[in-house]
Write a protein that holds these residues in place. Sequence first.
Motif, short mmCIF file in Angstrom:
data_model
loop_
_atom_site.label_atom_id
_atom_site.label_comp_id
_atom_site.label_asym_id
_atom_site.label_seq_id
_atom_site.Cartn_x
_atom_site.Cartn_y
_atom_site.Cartn_z
N THR A 29 -46.83 34.24 13.74
CA THR A 29 -48.08 34.07 14.47
C THR A 29 -48.46 35.36 15.21
N LYS A 30 -47.44 35.97 15.80
CA LYS A 30 -47.67 37.20 16.57
C LYS A 30 -48.17 38.33 15.65
N LEU A 31 -47.46 38.52 14.53
CA LEU A 31 -47.82 39.62 13.63
C LEU A 31 -49.17 39.35 12.95
N ALA A 32 -49.40 38.08 12.62
CA ALA A 32 -50.70 37.73 12.02
C ALA A 32 -51.81 38.03 13.02
N GLY A 33 -51.52 37.75 14.30
CA GLY A 33 -52.50 38.02 15.36
C GLY A 33 -52.83 39.50 15.45
N GLU A 34 -51.87 40.33 15.11
CA GLU A 34 -52.10 41.78 15.11
C GLU A 34 -52.80 42.24 13.83
N GLY A 35 -52.99 41.31 12.90
CA GLY A 35 -53.69 41.66 11.66
C GLY A 35 -52.79 42.32 10.64
N VAL A 44 -40.52 44.29 8.82
CA VAL A 44 -41.88 43.86 8.46
C VAL A 44 -42.89 44.93 8.88
N ARG A 45 -42.69 45.48 10.06
CA ARG A 45 -43.60 46.54 10.52
C ARG A 45 -43.46 47.80 9.66
N ALA A 46 -42.22 48.10 9.27
CA ALA A 46 -41.99 49.29 8.45
C ALA A 46 -42.68 49.14 7.10
N VAL A 47 -42.63 47.93 6.55
CA VAL A 47 -43.28 47.67 5.25
C VAL A 47 -44.79 47.84 5.40
N ALA A 48 -45.33 47.27 6.48
CA ALA A 48 -46.77 47.32 6.68
C ALA A 48 -47.25 48.77 6.87
N SER A 49 -46.43 49.59 7.50
CA SER A 49 -46.88 50.94 7.82
C SER A 49 -46.34 51.97 6.84
N CYS A 50 -45.71 51.51 5.77
CA CYS A 50 -45.16 52.44 4.77
C CYS A 50 -46.32 53.26 4.17
N CYS A 92 -41.67 39.82 5.09
CA CYS A 92 -42.03 41.08 4.45
C CYS A 92 -42.94 40.83 3.25
N ASP A 93 -42.88 39.64 2.65
CA ASP A 93 -43.82 39.28 1.58
C ASP A 93 -45.26 39.37 2.07
N LEU A 94 -45.45 38.91 3.32
CA LEU A 94 -46.81 38.85 3.86
C LEU A 94 -47.32 40.24 4.23
N ALA A 95 -46.40 41.11 4.64
CA ALA A 95 -46.81 42.45 5.06
C ALA A 95 -46.94 43.39 3.87
N ALA A 96 -46.25 43.06 2.76
CA ALA A 96 -46.28 43.94 1.59
C ALA A 96 -47.67 43.90 0.96
N ASP A 97 -47.94 44.91 0.11
CA ASP A 97 -49.25 44.99 -0.53
C ASP A 97 -49.35 44.04 -1.72
N ALA A 132 -53.31 40.91 7.12
CA ALA A 132 -54.70 40.75 6.67
C ALA A 132 -54.88 41.29 5.26
N SER A 133 -55.71 40.58 4.48
CA SER A 133 -55.88 40.97 3.07
C SER A 133 -56.56 42.34 2.96
N GLU A 134 -57.39 42.70 3.96
CA GLU A 134 -58.07 44.01 3.85
C GLU A 134 -57.11 45.18 4.10
#
Lengths: 383, 66
Positions: free
Chosen positions: A125-131, A228-234, A251-256, A134-136
């Motif tokens: 919930t927290k990470l989703a809140g940070e976007g 999860v953050r590392a994946v998102a910001s890779c 990490c599935d949700l944060a991955a591209d 997000a699909s974009e």
Amino acid sequence: VKVQALQYGDRKVYTVSAFNRGVADWLSRLPTLWIEGEVTELKRQESWQTVFFTLKDPEDGACLRVTMGRGRFDALELGLENGRRVHVYGRPELFEAKGDFRLRALSIEHYGLGDHLAALERLKTKLAGEGLFASERKRRLPSFPRRVGLVTGNDAAAKRDVLTAIQTRFPPARVLVAETYVQGPYAAGAMIDALAALCRHDELDVIVLARGGGSFEDLLPFSDERLVRAVASCPVPVVSAVGHEQDSPLCDLAADARASTPSVAARLVVPDADELVQRLDRARAGLVRGARRTVERNRERLERAHERLRRAPASTLERRSARLEHAAGRLRALAPHATLERGYAIVRTGDAILRSADGLTEGARVEVELAEGGFGARVEDVR
Amino acid sequence: VSEPQTFESAQRELEQIVERLETGQAPLDETIKLWERGEELYRFCRGQLDAAHGRIEELAQRQQPA
């Protein structure tokens, strides 16, 4: 407990022992609580009456020393190891002889499935809140990666499966493998390091994070907030190929992109070599066809022009000859013979052609010329 | 007689000659000259096409899988 102070004039001074006893007494009035953390520095020996370990906050590394009677510890039969997350029920105390602050544990419980789930849900919930999910934010995967990074366990079947799938689909693929822990307390940090190490390579265009199926706990590092953050910001797109279809680490949700199997991962990161070759062959065949068609079209056009060219002088001559015939016809029409052909006759007296009856007398002889032949005649009467 | 620069310009010139001849406007002696020029242009274009065709077939042959 009454702590006695020494009196030096106006100043009250406590002995160390008295001070410790006082603090210990004060601490003992604090309530017994549940505290959550990761077990580290676990020390248990048969000859000791007490088991020691340190409870670490996975978030910021804050530490708390914990003691527990060995009998009580053994009776719990937890099979506790360093790195395990636990809930410890205990109260703070001061070991008076040393002035050491610590938690005296009365009970220990493994951090349970329900706790994990609740924590995961909060984190999600927290990470989703940070976007972060997000699909974009999702990046397009490269269609022709120069190099593919693979983060995986050092002898994992997942590594072999993904490598095989990639090389089957696209044999010339260049894959950089970063082997690391994919399970246990050090996995998240190790995988973050592996991602960073891969990203330092030139020409790296995409990374696959792969791990085979496993228990819920086995896959927990893949939901670690830091990972999860590392994946998102890779810096390059990441494909998460973790666990099976039903697993959904964060990490599935944060991955591209997410791959439920190694072959899906391969399909996502490399093109199909066979299909490429077929496409190239088709293009090459089209090239030959196109070139032939161009020559043929030009040849037809040239032959048409040539055919017309061959006929052109002849038709020019024909036209000219027709014009000549026409002129000749008109010329002929003007000649006297043509007039005679139309039924006229020429009448002469002597050599002179008669144009008028004036001067003619009855009985005079005239010569008559026709288109075919002629005759002599005498005038019967003059009008 | 000038040499044509390219296949396209030769083809164009040939077609212009044909049109001129077909309208029958050219004087008779010029007609013969135009016709000869046309034949020359045709031979040039034909040679170019045959060369291109040969080259294409040669390349297509080379593409056959060994």
